[in-house]
Design an enzyme around this catalytic site. Structure first.
Site, PDB file in Angstrom:
ATOM      1  CB  CYS A  45       1.807 -11.786   9.010  1.00  0.00           C
ATOM      2  SG  CYS A  45       0.911 -11.334   7.521  1.00  0.00           S
TER       3      CYS A  45
HETATM    4  C1  BEZ Z   1      -1.092  -7.794   8.427  1.00  0.00           C
HETATM    5  O1  BEZ Z   1      -0.566  -8.900   8.378  1.00  0.00           O
HETATM    6  O2  BEZ Z   1      -1.158  -7.189   9.476  1.00  0.00           O
HETATM    7  C2  BEZ Z   1      -1.693  -7.189   7.212  1.00  0.00           C
HETATM    8  C3  BEZ Z   1      -1.150  -7.449   5.966  1.00  0.00           C
HETATM    9  C4  BEZ Z   1      -1.700  -6.878   4.846  1.00  0.00           C
HETATM   10  C5  BEZ Z   1      -2.800  -6.026   4.985  1.00  0.00           C
HETATM   11  C6  BEZ Z   1      -3.344  -5.792   6.231  1.00  0.00           C
HETATM   12  C7  BEZ Z   1      -2.780  -6.369   7.362  1.00  0.00           C
END
Ligand code: BEZ
Length: 213
Positions: A45
């Protein structure tokens, strides 16, 4: 709720990093992109939000307003934005919706309980100036999106809206396009006086309209 292409997207009010937002009013006559990310302070994100901030000028050029969303509260969004600037080199320059009670996530079907019943998946909604849904894509939490692809689809959608053309496989802006089948040859002659190439009666290729020479 299942949103389908052509549906009028639900209106809502929400708190964002830029203050309260009333969605339809905020969109005004612009195109819109609403995208969800699963959680604040997560690696994928963080990279996505930095990339959308980098591309903000490209969205602006196309008259597209962008807004992100996660189910975390505003205080977390505010604490996280510094990390985005620090690690991605681009400060957040569009609103992030805080949706801790999942009001917007539920309205748009962004929670897929068999993937996670706590977090949103990575949804992308492209909305036209008529407030109708033009595109929706769902990615898994572990896969960062390609926002250049979202811009490519917006270019295609805007060409179709303005010029009655469709775009072929792997098209990118500047490539030849296809005259939509609904346009008769007689009507096409008026729109494309420079002519086109007919490969089949249903497959008529024309240079992309509106390109500056
Ligand atoms: C991320 O944004 O890195 C992420 C969020 C949920 C699960 C896996 C990765």
């Amino acid at each position: 709720m299942t949103l389908r292409l052509g549906d009028t997207v639900p209106d809502f009010t929400a708190e964002t990093t830029d203050g309260p937002l009333s969605f339809h009013e905020w969109l005004g006559n612009s195109w819109g992109v609403l995208f969800s990310h699963p959680k604040d302070f997560t690696p994928v994100c963080t990279t996505e939000l930095g990339e959308v901030a980098r591309l903000k000028g490209e969205f602006d050029k196309r008259n597209v307003k962008v807004v992100g969303l996660s189910v975390d509260p505003l205080k977390d969004h505010r604490a996280w934005v510094g990390d985005i600037k620090e690690t991605q080199g681009h400060a957040l320059n569009f609103p992030l919706i805080a949706d801790p009670d999942r009001k917007v996530s539920d309205l748009y079907g962004m929670i897929h309980p068999n993937a996670s019943d706590t977090f949103t998946v990575r949804s992308v909604f492209v909305i036209g100036p008529d407030k109708k849904l033009k595109l929706s894509i769902t990615y898994p939490a572990s896969t960062g999106r390609n926002f250049e692809e979202i811009l490519r689809v917006i270019d295609s959608l805007q060409l179709t809206a303005k010029h009655s053309v469709a775009t072929p496989v792997n098209w990118k802006s500047g490539d030849d396009v296809i005259i939509v089948p609904a346009l008769s040859d007689a009507a096409a002659k008026e729109k494309f006086p420079g002519g086109w190439k007919t490969l089949k009666p249903y497959l008529r290729i024309v240079p992309q309209p509106g390109l500056s020479k």
